[in-house]
Write a protein that holds these residues in place. Structure first.
Motif, mmCIF file in Angstrom:
data_model
loop_
_atom_site.group_PDB
_atom_site.id
_atom_site.type_symbol
_atom_site.label_atom_id
_atom_site.label_comp_id
_atom_site.label_asym_id
_atom_site.label_seq_id
_atom_site.Cartn_x
_atom_site.Cartn_y
_atom_site.Cartn_z
ATOM 1 N N CYS A 1 30.352 30.737 -20.645
ATOM 2 C CA CYS A 1 29.910 31.579 -21.776
ATOM 3 C C CYS A 1 28.830 30.886 -22.594
ATOM 4 N N LEU B 1 25.649 31.457 -20.867
ATOM 5 C CA LEU B 1 25.157 32.820 -21.118
ATOM 6 C C LEU B 1 24.450 32.903 -22.469
ATOM 7 N N TYR B 2 25.001 32.221 -23.470
ATOM 8 C CA TYR B 2 24.353 32.191 -24.789
ATOM 9 C C TYR B 2 22.959 31.586 -24.689
ATOM 10 N N THR C 1 25.991 39.378 -30.441
ATOM 11 C CA THR C 1 26.626 39.042 -29.163
ATOM 12 C C THR C 1 26.407 37.569 -28.823
ATOM 13 N N PHE D 1 29.306 34.679 -28.487
ATOM 14 C CA PHE D 1 29.433 33.878 -27.263
ATOM 15 C C PHE D 1 29.460 32.387 -27.575
ATOM 16 N N THR D 2 28.533 31.943 -28.423
ATOM 17 C CA THR D 2 28.422 30.497 -28.636
ATOM 18 C C THR D 2 29.589 29.939 -29.444
ATOM 19 N N ALA E 1 32.743 30.201 -27.133
ATOM 20 C CA ALA E 1 32.663 29.206 -26.054
ATOM 21 C C ALA E 1 32.859 27.795 -26.577
#
Length: 515
Positions: A235, A238-239, A269, A273-274, A277
Motif C-alpha cells: 500500500c 501504491l501511495y 485516497t 493509503f500512506t 500503510a
C-alpha cells in the motif's frame, strides 16, 4: 452585475471577444467555474475572492494588461508570479541591450535630432531642445532608439513608463509555507528516484504476497505476519505511485491543478493509503519482533508457543487501529488537504496537534520495543554453548541491518515531525519531500528482502512455485530433497532425545530467526 451572483456558473467563451473593456472584472462570490479565453487583454484588475468553484485559470498570456489580482486560492498566484518573472526578464533583456548600445551609438547630426512635443515631460532634454530644432515628422528623444532596438522589441512599450516606472503585478493571497510555488515533488532528481522506489516496493511486496499465498505449506504464524507486512508495504508503494503519477501529469502547471488535487478524492485516497500503510507496517514489524523473541525465549515450552489463533486477533486489532488512524483526517482531525503530498500536516487545532503527536510517540515506542527485543534475542543466541561463532556473527549482522533500516526510516521523520507538531518547524515543506522519497519508504522497500526474500524458506517456496510454471524444476527438486532430509533428521533426533539438549535449543533459535 457579476459580483455576488451565486447562480453564475459560466460565461460564454466569446462573451468579451472584441470588447474595448472591461478594465475591472469582479466575479467575487460567484459559482463561476471558468473564465472566457477571449477578451481578457484589457483587464487590469481581477477580483475573484470567495469564488471557490474557479479552480483553473485560462492561459496566462491572455492577461496582458493585468496589474492586480485578488483571488481565492494562493496557488493561482504562483501562476502570476511566474508570468511576472517572464515579463520582467524580457524587459531586463531589452534594457541590457539598450545599455550596451548606448555606449557605441553616435549622437546624430543636428538635422537628424528630434524631440517630444510639449505634452510630454521635456525636462530631461531642456538644453538640447533650446539648442536643436524640432523636426515635424518624428516624435522621439534626442537619441534615436530606432538605431538601437528593432521595431519588434519596441512594440507595445512606452519607454518612460515601462523602464522608469515598470508595471508590478500584485496578487493575493500569497502562497504560504505549506504550499510553496512548486510542483508536487519540487526537485527534479526526486522525480526519478520516486519511480525507482515505488516500483521496487510494489514489485518486491507483490512477489512476497504471491509466493506466500500460493505456497502449499502450512500457513504458520511467521508466514501470516509476513503477509500482513507485505500488504502494508504494498500500500505504501501504491501511495508513492499515485504521487509520482500526479506529479508527472501536472509538472510545470501544478498551480492549475492544486485545488482539484488537494481537495479531491485523489489526495484523500493517497493520504489514507500512506497513513494506513505506515501504521500497519510499524505495528506488524513490532508483532513480528515480539513473536521472534517469544519463540526463542520459550523455545522448549511448546504449550507457550504462539499459535495462529492468537496471531489473528492480534493483527485484527492492528488493522482496526491503522484504519481508525487513517480515517480521522477525513473526519476533520487534521487534514490531508494541507500539503500537495497529502500527509496530515494540519496542526491548527489542539485535537489535530494531539493526533500528530500520538502517531509519532507510538512509532517511537514501537522502535524502542523492536530494539529491546532484538538485543534480547542477540544475548540469547550469542552463548557459545548454543551457537558456533560464525553463526553468531551472521545473526548479529542481520539484526543490525533490521534495526538500522527501522532507525533510518523512523528517526528523521519523527524528529522533524515532532518539532513541527510543537509549531517549531526545523525543515521546510520543500525539503521534507526529500525525507518523503529517501527515508519514509525505506522499510517498505527493505522489508520484503530482509524478512522474506533473503530467507531460505522463501527461496524454497519461490522455486517450488516456479516449478509449477515449468521453470527451475531441478532447483525445486533440490529444495524438496533438502527439506525432506532435514525433516527426517529432526524426527530421529526428537525420538531419541530424552531431554531437550543445548544443541537442539540452538537449532530452534536459528530456525526462528530464519523464518
Amino acid at each position: 452585475i457579476l459580483k455576488d451572483n451565486k447562480n453564475l456558473k459560466r460565461i460564454h467563451n466569446d462573451a468579451l471577444r472584441g470588447a474595448t473593456g472591461p478594465d475591472v472584472l469582479d466575479i467575487s462570490s460567484t459559482a463561476l467555474e471558468s473564465l472566457p479565453s477571449y477578451g481578457l487583454e484589457a483587464i487590469q484588475v481581477l477580483n475573484a475572492t470567495s469564488s471557490y468553484s474557479l479552480k483553473r485559470l485560462p492561459p496566462l498570456d491572455k492577461f496582458s494588461s493585468l496589474l492586480e489580482a485578488v483571488l481565492t486560492y494562493p496557488s493561482h498566484c504562483c501562476a502570476f508570479r511566474n508570468l511576472r518573472t517572464e515579463k520582467q526578464n524580457s524587459l531586463l533583456s531589452i534594457f541590457d541591450n539598450f545599455s550596451k548600445a548606448c555606449g557605441s551609438t553616435m549622437r546624430k547630426q543636428t538635422n537628424e535630432i528630434s524631440y517630444r512635443d510639449g505634452s510630454y515631460n521635456t525636462s530631461l532634454w531642456s538644453e538640447e531642445k533650446n539648442t536643436y530644432p524640432f523636426t515635424t515628422d518624428e516624435e522621439t528623444s534626442p537619441y534615436s532608439y530606432s538605431a538601437i532596438f528593432d521595431d519588434a522589441e519596441m512594440t507595445g512599450l512606452d519607454f518612460e513608463y515601462d523602464f522608469c516606472q515598470p508595471k508590478i503585478l500584485t496578487c493575493t493571497p500569497e502562497p504560504d509555507a505549506f504550499n510553496p510555488c512548486e510542483d508536487i515533488l519540487g526537485y527534479s532528481f526526486l522525480r526519478v528516484l520516486i519511480w525507482f522506489i515505488n516500483i521496487l516496493a510494489i514489485a518486491g511486496n507483490f512477489t512476497v504476497l504471491l509466493v506466500l499465498l500460493t505456497s502449499h505449506y502450512k500457513l504458520t504464524v511467521p508466514r501470516f505476519l509476513m503477509c500482513n507486512l507485505s500488504f502494508a508495504d504494498f500500500c505504501m508503494g501504491l501511495y508513492l505511485l499515485l504521487i509520482a503519477s500526479v506529479d508527472a501529469q501536472t509538472s510545470g502547471q501544478y498551480y492549475n491543478h492544486a485545488i482539484d488535487w488537494q481537495t479531491g478524492s485523489g489526495c484523500s485516497t493517497a493520504g489514507f493509503f500512506t497513513v494506513f500503510a505506515s501504521e500497519l507496517s510499524v505495528y506488524t514489524l513490532t508483532v513480528i519482533t515480539v513473536e521472534r523473541w517469544h519463540t526463542i525465549t520459550y523455545a522448549m515450552q511448546l504449550d507457550r508457543k504462539l499459535r495462529l489463533r492468537h496471531a489473528v486477533p492480534i493483527m485484527l486489532g492492528g488493522w482496526i487501529f491503522s484504519i481508525l488512524i487513517a480515517v480521522l483526517p477525513l473526519l476533520g482531525v487534521s487534514s490531508y488537504m494541507k500539503v500537495s503530498i497529502c500527509l496530515p500536516m494540519d496542526i491548527e487545532t489542539g485535537l489535530s496537534q494531539a493526533y500528530i503527536l500520538l502517531i509519532l510517540v507510538l512509532n517511537v515506542v514501537a522502535f524502542v520495543v523492536i530494539c529491546a527485543c532484538y538485543i534480547k534475542i542477540y544475548i540469547a543466541v550469542q552463548n557459545p554453548e548454543l551457537v558456533a561463532a560464525n553463526k553468531d556473527t551472521k545473526v548479529a549482522k542481520r539484526m543490525a541491518i533490521l534495526i538500522f533500516t527501522d532507525f533510518t526510516c523512523m528517526a528523521p521523520i519523527s524528529f522533524f515531525a515532532i518539532s513541527a507538531a510543537f509549531k517549531v518547524p526545523l525543515i521546510t515543506v520543500t525539503n521534507s519531500k526529500i525525507l518523503l522519497v529517501l527515508f519514509y519508504p525505506v522499510n517498505s522497500c527493505a522489508n520484503p528482502f530482509l524478512y522474506a526474500i533473503f530467507t531460505k524458506a522463501f527461496r524454497r517456496d519461490f522455486f517450488l512455485l516456479m516449478s509449477k510454471l515449468g521453470c527451475c524444476k531441478s532447483r525445486a527438486e533440490l529444495y524438496r530433497m533438502n527439506y525432506f532430509s532435514a525433516y527426517t533428521s529432526n524426527c530421529k533426533n526428537g525420538s531419541s532425545a530424552t531431554a531437550p539438549s543445548k544443541a537442539a535449543q540452538a537449532l530452534l533459535l536459528l530456525s526462528a530467526l530464519e523464518k
